[in-house]
Design a protein around this motif. Sequence first.
Motif, PDB file in Angstrom:
ATOM      1  N   TRP A   7     -28.259 -43.694  -6.626  1.00 46.35           N
ATOM      2  CA  TRP A   7     -28.172 -44.937  -5.883  1.00 46.35           C
ATOM      3  C   TRP A   7     -29.527 -45.647  -5.910  1.00 46.35           C
ATOM      4  O   TRP A   7     -30.500 -45.181  -5.315  1.00 46.35           O
ATOM      5  N   PRO A   8     -29.630 -46.786  -6.597  1.00 45.89           N
ATOM      6  CA  PRO A   8     -30.921 -47.469  -6.749  1.00 45.89           C
ATOM      7  C   PRO A   8     -31.555 -47.880  -5.420  1.00 45.89           C
ATOM      8  O   PRO A   8     -32.779 -47.931  -5.310  1.00 45.89           O
ATOM      9  N   GLU A   9     -30.750 -48.147  -4.413  1.00 49.97           N
ATOM     10  CA  GLU A   9     -31.292 -48.536  -3.102  1.00 49.97           C
ATOM     11  C   GLU A   9     -32.135 -47.418  -2.505  1.00 49.97           C
ATOM     12  O   GLU A   9     -33.173 -47.671  -1.892  1.00 49.97           O
ATOM     13  N   LEU A  10     -31.706 -46.182  -2.687  1.00 52.14           N
ATOM     14  CA  LEU A  10     -32.476 -45.048  -2.184  1.00 52.14           C
ATOM     15  C   LEU A  10     -33.649 -44.723  -3.096  1.00 52.14           C
ATOM     16  O   LEU A  10     -34.746 -44.413  -2.624  1.00 52.14           O
ATOM     17  N   SER A  38     -10.891 -47.556   0.234  1.00 45.28           N
ATOM     18  CA  SER A  38     -12.276 -47.087   0.200  1.00 45.28           C
ATOM     19  C   SER A  38     -12.503 -46.046   1.287  1.00 45.28           C
ATOM     20  O   SER A  38     -11.759 -45.963   2.262  1.00 45.28           O
ATOM     21  N   VAL A  39     -13.547 -45.264   1.087  1.00 50.31           N
ATOM     22  CA  VAL A  39     -14.007 -44.294   2.086  1.00 50.31           C
ATOM     23  C   VAL A  39     -15.509 -44.486   2.215  1.00 50.31           C
ATOM     24  O   VAL A  39     -16.220 -44.589   1.214  1.00 50.31           O
ATOM     25  N   THR A  40     -15.980 -44.572   3.454  1.00 47.62           N
ATOM     26  CA  THR A  40     -17.412 -44.724   3.706  1.00 47.62           C
ATOM     27  C   THR A  40     -17.914 -43.517   4.480  1.00 47.62           C
ATOM     28  O   THR A  40     -17.298 -43.111   5.463  1.00 47.62           O
ATOM     29  N   LEU A  64     -33.930 -41.905   8.906  1.00 47.27           N
ATOM     30  CA  LEU A  64     -33.347 -42.913   8.033  1.00 47.27           C
ATOM     31  C   LEU A  64     -31.857 -42.651   7.951  1.00 47.27           C
ATOM     32  O   LEU A  64     -31.437 -41.513   7.701  1.00 47.27           O
ATOM     33  N   ARG A  65     -31.059 -43.684   8.218  1.00 49.37           N
ATOM     34  CA  ARG A  65     -29.603 -43.592   8.112  1.00 49.37           C
ATOM     35  C   ARG A  65     -29.146 -44.465   6.964  1.00 49.37           C
ATOM     36  O   ARG A  65     -29.646 -45.572   6.783  1.00 49.37           O
ATOM     37  N   PHE A  66     -28.182 -43.962   6.198  1.00 46.84           N
ATOM     38  CA  PHE A  66     -27.614 -44.772   5.133  1.00 46.84           C
ATOM     39  C   PHE A  66     -26.116 -44.504   5.019  1.00 46.84           C
ATOM     40  O   PHE A  66     -25.631 -43.427   5.346  1.00 46.84           O
ATOM     41  N   PHE A  67     -25.411 -45.539   4.594  1.00 43.77           N
ATOM     42  CA  PHE A  67     -23.961 -45.486   4.473  1.00 43.77           C
ATOM     43  C   PHE A  67     -23.589 -45.658   3.009  1.00 43.77           C
ATOM     44  O   PHE A  67     -24.106 -46.545   2.332  1.00 43.77           O
ATOM     45  N   VAL A  68     -22.682 -44.814   2.530  1.00 46.26           N
ATOM     46  CA  VAL A  68     -22.240 -44.855   1.139  1.00 46.26           C
ATOM     47  C   VAL A  68     -20.749 -45.174   1.128  1.00 46.26           C
ATOM     48  O   VAL A  68     -19.952 -44.473   1.754  1.00 46.26           O
ATOM     49  N   GLU A  69     -20.402 -46.243   0.415  1.00 48.44           N
ATOM     50  CA  GLU A  69     -19.001 -46.637   0.274  1.00 48.44           C
ATOM     51  C   GLU A  69     -18.491 -46.212  -1.103  1.00 48.44           C
ATOM     52  O   GLU A  69     -19.117 -46.511  -2.122  1.00 48.44           O
ATOM     53  N   ARG A 118     -21.602 -46.984  -3.744  1.00 46.31           N
ATOM     54  CA  ARG A 118     -22.808 -47.776  -3.538  1.00 46.31           C
ATOM     55  C   ARG A 118     -23.285 -47.589  -2.108  1.00 46.31           C
ATOM     56  O   ARG A 118     -22.492 -47.306  -1.205  1.00 46.31           O
ATOM     57  N   VAL A 119     -24.579 -47.727  -1.917  1.00 49.42           N
ATOM     58  CA  VAL A 119     -25.152 -47.692  -0.576  1.00 49.42           C
ATOM     59  C   VAL A 119     -24.952 -49.075   0.032  1.00 49.42           C
ATOM     60  O   VAL A 119     -25.355 -50.080  -0.565  1.00 49.42           O
ATOM     61  N   THR A 120     -24.311 -49.132   1.198  1.00 51.44           N
ATOM     62  CA  THR A 120     -24.005 -50.435   1.804  1.00 51.44           C
ATOM     63  C   THR A 120     -24.980 -50.823   2.904  1.00 51.44           C
ATOM     64  O   THR A 120     -25.203 -52.006   3.117  1.00 51.44           O
TER      65      THR A 120
END
Length: 130
Positions: A7-10, A38-40, A64-69, A118-120
Amino acid sequence: MTASNEWPELRALYGTVQVPDLNTCGFFYVHVDERETSVTFGFETSQLPSHPKPEWSGKPYNTLRFFVEFTDVTNLRMAGIVAEAERRVRIGRGASDCLDVAVAGDRREISFSAAASRVTHIRVELQGSL
């Protein structure tokens, strides 16, 4: 395999430092959207990035929190709710270059195939006290 390095965002936040392995992250959120197929997932880590976003400057945080869809989900299977402390995250390439995703504990599991991920959202928080 856990795909957090994909994931490029991370990767942009962590630079040359290893992106956190999903098996070491807290797993705190699951949302299944049957309309959008979708599943997040939501993950959190205390492994802070070496290249934080400028808007985080001067803000106290230790998480740090991140969500992946995951999109175009097929073959969704759920048994219980995945909230166990001891669980394994596996994301790998399957047939037709789809992602095969599974989060499994001793008594609970969610698994599916997805066309993409993708990281949302990414945010930082202060948990506990400094």
